[in-house]
Design a protein around this motif. Structure first.
Motif, PDB file in Angstrom:
ATOM      1  N   GLU A 185       0.816  -1.217   0.000  1.00  0.00           N
ATOM      2  CA  GLU A 185       0.000   0.000   0.000  1.00  0.00           C
ATOM      3  C   GLU A 185       0.844   1.259   0.000  1.00  0.00           C
ATOM      4  O   GLU A 185       0.436   2.286  -0.546  1.00  0.00           O
ATOM      5  CB  GLU A 185      -0.928  -0.013   1.211  1.00  0.00           C
ATOM      6  N   GLN A 201      -8.369  -1.935  -2.881  1.00  0.00           N
ATOM      7  CA  GLN A 201      -9.210  -1.360  -1.848  1.00  0.00           C
ATOM      8  C   GLN A 201      -9.410   0.142  -2.041  1.00  0.00           C
ATOM      9  O   GLN A 201     -10.449   0.693  -1.665  1.00  0.00           O
ATOM     10  CB  GLN A 201      -8.597  -1.629  -0.463  1.00  0.00           C
ATOM     11  N   LYS A 253     -12.645   0.842  -3.959  1.00  0.00           N
ATOM     12  CA  LYS A 253     -13.905   0.303  -3.473  1.00  0.00           C
ATOM     13  C   LYS A 253     -14.851   1.429  -3.037  1.00  0.00           C
ATOM     14  O   LYS A 253     -14.419   2.449  -2.503  1.00  0.00           O
ATOM     15  CB  LYS A 253     -13.655  -0.635  -2.280  1.00  0.00           C
TER      16      LYS A 253
END
Length: 276
Positions: free
Chosen positions: A123, A130, A133
């Motif tokens: 990340e 994610q 999302k």
């Protein structure tokens, strides 16, 4: 920060590695640029990472990636559309995490489980699934679209998050899609080879808790080789909050991007490509 001109014709070092994350486009994957000449855009080099996008042990296209804003600035490719079906298996770039990792895109799950990369390290290095999302009014917008690639493996290679920006949903499925699927097909009639560069201008807003930049504009341009004496070009730009594209000449797009990137000049193709 010191601004340097990213010509990529000299081997400036990046910390992630030298295989897929490369020193120079011209040294590793020059074939995706007209006259083997990458765009000349004056940007902050410390965050800009050139990636020769590799999938199934083959280079597919080239991307300049902004690790700080976690979006690509542009992807460059050869327009060669095919009818193979697309698959939405999203991947990431291991060498943005560390130079010792495999020099080929891979799924987040495989990178974490098979190569023991921590989720935090992944990340930190780039955007992840994610981040995209539960978005409102925006979705994953390809710079190099899968519809412009010829076969299943080439199409799959476009599904890496280093080739994706948050794009206004109505634009992505509306005027932008019309350009990708209809306008490009019309304009490339008679072209022996068409070189495309599609990019994004970083904006002031972010998604995913300010992790991923939301571009203010997206743009696309192409240089068409007909024969040694005949070339043509075209371009579009769109603000990333409306379902509308503006058609431009290559020269007009470069002038707009010079202002939007706040640079002295922007050159997207070799000087042989016509600006008018």
């Amino acid at each position: 920060m010191l601004l340097v001109l990213l010509f990529f014709c000299v081997g400036w070092q990046t910390t992630p590695g030298e295989a897929e994350v490369v020193k120079s486009f011209e040294e590793t994957c020059p074939r995706y640029f007209f006259r083997k000449t990458p765009p000349k855009i004056s940007l902050t080099a410390s965050y800009m990472v050139p990636i020769c996008q590799r999938y199934k042990n083959q280079y597919r296209y080239a991307t300049l990636y902004d690790q700080k804003k976690r979006i690509p600035i542009y992807s460059a490719y050869i327009y060669n559309p095919g009818r193979a079906k697309r698959t939405d298996n999203w991947m990431v770039e291991p060498q943005l995490v560390g130079s010792g990792l495999r020099p080929e895109m891979i799924s987040e799950e495989d990178l974490i489980q098979k190569f023991h990369v921590t989720k935090a390290a992944l990340e930190e290095s780039q955007a992840v699934l994610q981040d995209y999302k539960n978005l409102i009014d925006y979705n994953r917008g390809h710079l190099n679209p899968n519809s412009h690639q010829p076969d299943p493996e080439a199409k799959k290679s476009t599904f890496t998050l280093t080739n994706i920006v948050p794009q206004f949903t109505k634009l992505n499925g509306g005027a932008w899609q019309t350009y990708e699927q209809q306008t490009m097909q019309t304009k490339t009639q008679g072209c022996k080879e068409t070189f495309a560069v599609v990019g994004a201008v970083p904006g002031n807003n972010y998604i995913a808790g300010r992790r991923v930049n939301k571009p203010s504009h997206v743009w696309s341009t192409a240089c068409c080789y007909i024969d040694n004496n005949h070339l043509r070009s075209w371009a579009i730009i769109a603000t990333n909050d409306k379902d509308q594209v503006e058609e431009l000449t290559l020269g007009q797009l470069e002038e707009k991007l010079t202002k939007l990137y706040q640079q002295n000049s922007v050159l997207l193709f070799d000087i042989d490509c016509p600006r008018q």
